[in-house]
Design an enzyme around this catalytic site. Structure first.
Site, short mmCIF file in Angstrom:
data_model
loop_
_atom_site.label_atom_id
_atom_site.label_comp_id
_atom_site.label_asym_id
_atom_site.label_seq_id
_atom_site.Cartn_x
_atom_site.Cartn_y
_atom_site.Cartn_z
N LYS A 173 82.34 -6.90 -7.56
CA LYS A 173 82.56 -8.11 -8.35
C LYS A 173 84.04 -8.26 -8.68
O LYS A 173 84.63 -9.33 -8.51
CB LYS A 173 81.78 -8.04 -9.67
N ASN A 174 84.65 -7.15 -9.13
CA ASN A 174 86.04 -7.24 -9.60
C ASN A 174 87.04 -7.43 -8.48
O ASN A 174 88.23 -7.60 -8.73
CB ASN A 174 86.40 -6.00 -10.43
N ARG B 43 85.88 -15.09 -17.85
CA ARG B 43 87.28 -14.82 -18.17
C ARG B 43 88.13 -14.64 -16.91
O ARG B 43 89.30 -15.02 -16.87
CB ARG B 43 87.31 -13.52 -18.98
N ASP C 196 91.90 -16.18 -26.81
CA ASP C 196 93.28 -15.94 -26.36
C ASP C 196 94.19 -17.07 -26.79
O ASP C 196 93.79 -18.21 -26.87
CB ASP C 196 93.34 -15.87 -24.84
N ASP D 283 84.66 0.64 -17.14
CA ASP D 283 83.42 -0.07 -16.78
C ASP D 283 82.24 0.88 -16.56
O ASP D 283 81.12 0.42 -16.34
CB ASP D 283 83.65 -0.92 -15.52
C1 UD1 Z 1 89.65 -5.91 -15.10
C2 UD1 Z 1 88.17 -5.92 -14.77
C3 UD1 Z 1 87.38 -5.23 -15.88
C4 UD1 Z 1 87.92 -3.83 -16.12
C5 UD1 Z 1 89.43 -3.88 -16.38
C6 UD1 Z 1 90.06 -2.50 -16.50
C7 UD1 Z 1 87.90 -7.96 -13.51
C8 UD1 Z 1 87.28 -9.31 -13.43
N1 UD1 Z 1 87.71 -7.28 -14.66
O1 UD1 Z 1 89.82 -6.68 -16.29
O2 UD1 Z 1 86.01 -5.17 -15.49
O3 UD1 Z 1 87.29 -3.28 -17.26
O4 UD1 Z 1 90.09 -4.57 -15.29
O5 UD1 Z 1 89.79 -1.74 -15.38
O6 UD1 Z 1 88.51 -7.48 -12.57
N2 UD1 Z 1 96.13 -6.69 -21.54
C9 UD1 Z 1 97.19 -7.12 -22.29
N3 UD1 Z 1 98.00 -8.11 -21.81
C10 UD1 Z 1 97.82 -8.67 -20.59
C11 UD1 Z 1 96.73 -8.21 -19.80
C12 UD1 Z 1 95.91 -7.21 -20.32
O7 UD1 Z 1 97.41 -6.62 -23.38
O8 UD1 Z 1 98.61 -9.55 -20.20
C13 UD1 Z 1 95.23 -5.64 -22.09
C14 UD1 Z 1 93.80 -6.17 -22.27
O9 UD1 Z 1 93.63 -6.85 -23.49
C15 UD1 Z 1 93.00 -4.90 -22.20
C16 UD1 Z 1 93.79 -4.04 -21.21
O10 UD1 Z 1 95.10 -4.59 -21.18
O11 UD1 Z 1 92.97 -4.26 -23.44
C17 UD1 Z 1 93.20 -3.99 -19.82
O12 UD1 Z 1 93.26 -5.24 -19.24
P1 UD1 Z 1 93.31 -5.47 -17.66
O13 UD1 Z 1 93.62 -4.19 -16.94
O14 UD1 Z 1 94.19 -6.64 -17.41
O15 UD1 Z 1 91.83 -5.85 -17.36
P2 UD1 Z 1 91.25 -7.17 -16.74
O16 UD1 Z 1 92.04 -7.56 -15.53
O17 UD1 Z 1 91.06 -8.18 -17.81
#
Ligand code: UD1
Length: 434
Positions: free
Chosen positions: A33-34, A105, A129, A318
């Protein structure tokens, strides 16, 4: 016409699980999925028809398909071939509306490709957000460094590029999967060189890099924390197979251990799950590597295992709820540390309804294993929480009813038939919500 009335007893779908059956047999994985959602977004980078194969049959793929259609793409999902074909016009639209973004999201992943290809993107902000929030700050900072003008208005994130994005040295405070993808997809069509320091290294990032390279992108350092991208003038469509879903694979491994079963997971890449499989061995399982996956066998009660979630190659967040479920019936106590999403512990309250003994404090959870759980109605609050609750239901005494099935549908393709094929007693039913 009579006015529509709100109803407190509208029918809802639930999963009914009766515990006590060891899972036995084999399952075959589909794509992650991701990864697939990002691969679909990456198709926007080239006009023409891109085909993505090994696509899981999950709700989020349908939401992404609808989002791409609204941007002017023609999208067909060939279920028999597990393939999605996306025909991208010369001039796609650039607005992603709230009605779809609020449901998923990950819709934010069209931001980078749209800015790179169309020079503009209006993407509704996912719930909770705003522009300065933790959730998107690194995406925005990266695009700004490349010359994009980014603001937020009326619940939308608005990005514009006066001319063309310019390659830049970017760095991430934290190796965010989403921010790495946004900057990467923007950089492949930017003028000049972009460096992403402290980039995420997840197998799903490697997957999208591989697809982009096949499309004509020039990327070095794939799979490391420094990505070097030399922008090109245009990319061309390709056919690409989605990487196997390591989280679904890990979920099956945990299910085998919890139920004292024997499950072969086919179509998996065990290298993407090294730490998780080692944890299953620590819990007492025998894990054999197969040519196309792995097999997990377990006898007796598992031992408790400590978990610390970290960006890849660390233990995946996850799989954290599934391992809390495992620890809830294990011998001994385990300390689980969640470093990515604190809200992930919300599901513990539901697990407690089954009798689990879990205490949380900030980003730590102490799980004391119990000899047994007892079936009860519970509510899935997100995809992985849903999986964790179903796993707990597989070993709980009596019947567990899991509400919030749509969350599970977002991430697990054919979950119920696969579980039944392995011998679980589980069905999907519609009930009145009272
Ligand atoms: C993706 C996955 C999710 C997985 C996560 C970590 C998808 C659709 N989802 O989510 O299932 O749990 O990776 O492996 O692929 N953050 C910030 N600022 C930003 C971006 C992120 O502070 O600009 C923080 C987020 O709030 C969170 C953490 O970083 O606490 C991890 O986020 P991120 O690695 O970006 O995860 P996702 O891409 O949202």
């Amino acid at each position: 016409m009579p006015a529509a009335r709100a109803s407190y007893d509208a029918p809802v779908e639930v999963l009914r699980v009766t515990g006590g059956h060891p899972l036995q047999g084999e399952v075959t994985l589909t794509g992650a999925k991701n990864s697939v959602l990002k691969l679909m977004a990456a198709a926007l980078l080239a006009p023409g028809t891109t085909t993505i194969t090994n696509v899981p049959e999950i709700l989020d793929v349908e939401i992404m398909a609808e989002l791409l259609r609204r941007l002017g793409c023609d999208v067909t999902h060939d279920l028999a071939a597990s393939a999605v074909r996306i025909t991208v016009p010369e001039n796609p639209d650039h607005r992603a509306d709230y009605d779809l973004v609020r449901r998923m999201r990950a819709s934010i992943c069209v931001l980078g490709p749209l800015v790179a290809r169309v020079g503009a993107a209006d993407v509704a902000l996912p719930g909770g957000d705003n522009i300065g929030s933790r959730g998107l700050d690194m995406h925005v900072a990266g695009l700004r460094r490349m010359g994009a003008d980014v603001s937020s208005e009326h619940g939308y994130l608005l990005a514009q590029v006066p001319d063309r994005l310019t390659g830049a040295h970017t760095w991430l405070d934290f190796p965010s999967v989403g921010a790495t993808e946004t900057i990467l997809m923007a950089a492949v069509l930017a003028r000049g060189e972009t460096v992403i320091d402290n980039a995420a290294r997840e197998p799903e990032i490697v997957d999208i890099c591989t697809m982009l390279q096949a499309m004509g992108a020039r990327i070095d350092g794939v799979g490391t924390s420094t990505l070097l991208i030399e922008g090109v003038d245009q990319l061309h469509p390709v056919e690409h197979a989605t990487v196997p879903d390591r989280i679904v694979a890990g979920t099956w491994g945990v299910a085998a251990v919890m139920t004292g079963g024997d499950v072969a997971v086919r179509g998996a890449n065990a290298e993407h799950l090294t730490i998780a499989l080692e944890k299953l061995e620590t819990a007492g399982a025998v894990v054999d590597l197969l040519a196309d996956g792995f097999r997990v066998r377990m006898e007796g009660r598992p031992r408790a295992v400590d978990i610390v979630t970290l960006p890849y190659p660390g233990f995946p967040t996850d799989l954290q709820p599934q391992f809390i479920a495992l620890n809830s019936i294990a011998e001994g106590a385990a300390l689980v540390t969640e470093n990515l999403f604190e809200a992930r512990f919300r599901f513990v309250q539901e697990l407690a309804r089954l009798g689990a003994d879990v205490r949380t404090d900030g980003h730590h959870a102490l799980v004391r294993g119990r000899g047994s759980l007892s079936g009860a109605p519970v509510e899935a609050t997100d995809i992985r929480a849903g999986a964790g609750l179903v796993l707990a239901g597989l070993v709980a005494d009596g019947c567990t009813t899991v509400y919030g099935v749509s969350h599970i549908d977002r991430g697990y393709s054919g979950f119920v038939p696969s579980l039944r094929g392995l011998g679980a007693e589980i069905s999907r039913e519609e009930v009145s919500d009272r």
